[in-house]
Design a protein around this motif. Structure first.
Motif, PDB file in Angstrom:
ATOM      1  N   TRP A 184       0.695  -3.789 -32.575  1.00 20.79           N
ATOM      2  CA  TRP A 184       0.110  -3.865 -31.230  1.00 20.79           C
ATOM      3  C   TRP A 184      -0.529  -5.226 -30.984  1.00 20.79           C
ATOM      4  CZ3 TRP A 184       0.623  -2.271 -26.683  1.00 20.79           C
ATOM      5  CH2 TRP A 184       0.949  -0.942 -26.388  1.00 20.79           C
ATOM      6  N   LEU A 185      -1.258  -5.696 -31.973  1.00 16.52           N
ATOM      7  CA  LEU A 185      -1.969  -6.964 -31.872  1.00 16.52           C
ATOM      8  C   LEU A 185      -0.982  -8.113 -31.662  1.00 16.52           C
ATOM      9  CD1 LEU A 185      -5.024  -6.883 -32.171  1.00 16.52           C
ATOM     10  CD2 LEU A 185      -4.776  -7.900 -34.432  1.00 16.52           C
ATOM     11  N   ILE A 186       0.085  -8.110 -32.491  1.00 16.03           N
ATOM     12  CA  ILE A 186       1.089  -9.172 -32.402  1.00 16.03           C
ATOM     13  C   ILE A 186       1.783  -9.136 -31.041  1.00 16.03           C
ATOM     14  CG2 ILE A 186       3.308  -9.967 -33.350  1.00 16.03           C
ATOM     15  CD1 ILE A 186       2.167  -8.893 -36.130  1.00 16.03           C
ATOM     16  N   VAL A 187       2.183  -7.908 -30.629  1.00 18.29           N
ATOM     17  CA  VAL A 187       2.867  -7.749 -29.336  1.00 18.29           C
ATOM     18  C   VAL A 187       1.939  -8.199 -28.204  1.00 18.29           C
ATOM     19  CG1 VAL A 187       3.858  -6.064 -27.702  1.00 18.29           C
ATOM     20  CG2 VAL A 187       4.430  -5.933 -30.139  1.00 18.29           C
ATOM     21  N   SER A 188       0.673  -7.808 -28.280  1.00 12.24           N
ATOM     22  CA  SER A 188      -0.289  -8.168 -27.227  1.00 12.24           C
ATOM     23  C   SER A 188      -0.476  -9.683 -27.137  1.00 12.24           C
ATOM     24  CB  SER A 188      -1.640  -7.518 -27.498  1.00 12.24           C
ATOM     25  OG  SER A 188      -1.509  -6.130 -27.461  1.00 12.24           O
ATOM     26  N   PHE A 189      -0.597 -10.324 -28.337  1.00 11.57           N
ATOM     27  CA  PHE A 189      -0.752 -11.788 -28.352  1.00 11.57           C
ATOM     28  C   PHE A 189       0.475 -12.468 -27.770  1.00 11.57           C
ATOM     29  CE2 PHE A 189      -4.447 -11.511 -31.194  1.00 11.57           C
ATOM     30  CZ  PHE A 189      -5.210 -12.543 -30.650  1.00 11.57           C
ATOM     31  N   ALA A 190       1.651 -12.004 -28.238  1.00  8.77           N
ATOM     32  CA  ALA A 190       2.916 -12.571 -27.759  1.00  8.77           C
ATOM     33  C   ALA A 190       3.014 -12.429 -26.253  1.00  8.77           C
ATOM     34  CB  ALA A 190       4.081 -11.880 -28.453  1.00  8.77           C
ATOM     35  N   ASN A 191       2.562 -11.311 -25.775  1.00  7.22           N
ATOM     36  CA  ASN A 191       2.595 -11.026 -24.329  1.00  7.22           C
ATOM     37  C   ASN A 191       1.596 -11.919 -23.590  1.00  7.22           C
ATOM     38  OD1 ASN A 191       3.488  -9.432 -22.039  1.00  7.22           O
ATOM     39  ND2 ASN A 191       1.429  -8.524 -22.074  1.00  7.22           N
ATOM     40  N   THR A 192       0.383 -12.008 -24.147  1.00  6.95           N
ATOM     41  CA  THR A 192      -0.678 -12.789 -23.507  1.00  6.95           C
ATOM     42  C   THR A 192      -0.301 -14.264 -23.425  1.00  6.95           C
ATOM     43  OG1 THR A 192      -2.278 -11.244 -24.408  1.00  6.95           O
ATOM     44  CG2 THR A 192      -3.142 -13.327 -23.588  1.00  6.95           C
ATOM     45  N   PHE A 193       0.304 -14.775 -24.504  1.00  8.61           N
ATOM     46  CA  PHE A 193       0.632 -16.210 -24.525  1.00  8.61           C
ATOM     47  C   PHE A 193       2.042 -16.505 -24.004  1.00  8.61           C
ATOM     48  CE2 PHE A 193      -2.892 -15.810 -27.560  1.00  8.61           C
ATOM     49  CZ  PHE A 193      -3.755 -16.748 -27.002  1.00  8.61           C
ATOM     50  N   GLY A 194       2.665 -15.470 -23.458  1.00  7.53           N
ATOM     51  CA  GLY A 194       3.930 -15.665 -22.757  1.00  7.53           C
ATOM     52  C   GLY A 194       5.172 -15.802 -23.616  1.00  7.53           C
ATOM     53  N   PHE A 195       5.083 -15.486 -24.911  1.00  4.00           N
ATOM     54  CA  PHE A 195       6.278 -15.541 -25.764  1.00  4.00           C
ATOM     55  C   PHE A 195       7.263 -14.450 -25.349  1.00  4.00           C
ATOM     56  CE2 PHE A 195       2.953 -17.337 -28.601  1.00  4.00           C
ATOM     57  CZ  PHE A 195       3.479 -18.629 -28.670  1.00  4.00           C
ATOM     58  N   ILE A 196       6.711 -13.294 -25.055  1.00  3.37           N
ATOM     59  CA  ILE A 196       7.535 -12.211 -24.521  1.00  3.37           C
ATOM     60  C   ILE A 196       6.805 -11.647 -23.311  1.00  3.37           C
ATOM     61  CG2 ILE A 196       8.661 -11.549 -26.700  1.00  3.37           C
ATOM     62  CD1 ILE A 196       6.564  -9.178 -26.760  1.00  3.37           C
ATOM     63  N   ASN A 197       7.537 -10.943 -22.503  1.00  4.25           N
ATOM     64  CA  ASN A 197       6.886 -10.250 -21.404  1.00  4.25           C
ATOM     65  C   ASN A 197       7.187  -8.769 -21.553  1.00  4.25           C
ATOM     66  OD1 ASN A 197       5.625  -9.460 -19.106  1.00  4.25           O
ATOM     67  ND2 ASN A 197       7.081 -10.407 -17.682  1.00  4.25           N
TER      68      ASN A 197
END
Ligand SMILES: [Zn+2]
Ligand SMILES: [Zn+2]
Length: 215
Positions: A122-135
């Motif tokens: 969850w943490l990794i996905v959230s970070f990736a999402n927050t920093f725009g790596f994935i949406n």
């Protein structure tokens, strides 16, 4: 008796003996040999039929005797009254639980490897999402977006609670194990002292008084 410290301090008799002597005199183990039935010899009769096949039939049996040894122990009432203290059943090293684990055992001992992994994902996905790596929203129908955001918060909150609970649980187990270990240590120490005192304990065979001798 030459040395007065072995005299009974209660009646003055020198008819005194150490607990260990009284105990070994009144306690023992022995072996008795008994002649017993250890098996049976079976007599059978074999009949051969005309077609060649054989059949055997038990017609009787005789018992076989052999020597069987039995261990027995005895303890007199007097010996029982001066028996040495028995060692504690739980020694400090036998206490199970949290204490000296490796990282792997520690996480396994926490018993919640799965929620920890889920939380990290969850943490990794959230970070990736927050920093725009994935949406993350790309994977969802836009009409679900609100529900997803809500679920995300719930999932994160639950993950944090589970992890906190597990850490709390683990700490409790650790404290409990430490208490048990401390108890076991104290019992061992008590036993050691009792055993040492036992070696210096004497019984007056005239009046029955027990006393310690400084040796
Ligand atoms: Zn006495
Ligand atoms: Zn001694």
């Amino acid at each position: 008796m030459e040395n007065s410290k072995y005299r009974c301090p209660h009646c003055g008799s020198d008819n005194t003996r150490s607990f260990s002597i009284i105990y070994s005199e009144g306690h023992g183990t022995g072996v008795e040999i008994h002649r017993e039935i250890v098996g049976h010899n079976v007599q059978s009769k074999v009949t051969t039929y005309a077609d060649g096949h054989k059949e055997s039939k038990v017609v009787g049996s005789t018992p076989v005797y052999g020597n069987v040894s039995h261990t027995n122990s005895y303890t007199s009432d007097l010996a029982q009254s001066v028996a040495p203290p028995s060692p504690p059943t739980i020694t400090p090293d036998k206490v199970s639980g949290a204490g000296s684990e490796t990282i792997g055992e520690l996480i396994g001992g926490i018993g919640c490897l799965a929620p920890i992994i889920a939380f990290l994902v969850w943490l990794i996905v959230s970070f990736a999402n927050t920093f725009g790596f994935i949406n993350v929203a790309d994977f969802w129908d836009t009409s679900w977006h609100g529900a997803f955001e809500f679920m995300k918060i719930v999932a994160e909150a639950v993950s944090v609670l589970i992890v906190l609970h597990c850490i709390y649980d683990y700490k409790n187990k650790k404290i409990h194990a430490e208490e048990q270990r401390e108890n076991a240590r104290q019992n061992m120490e008590k036993y050691r002292k009792a055993k040492a005192a036992w070696h210096h304990s004497y019984r007056c065979l005239r009046c029955g008084h027990s006393f310690l001798v400084d040796e």
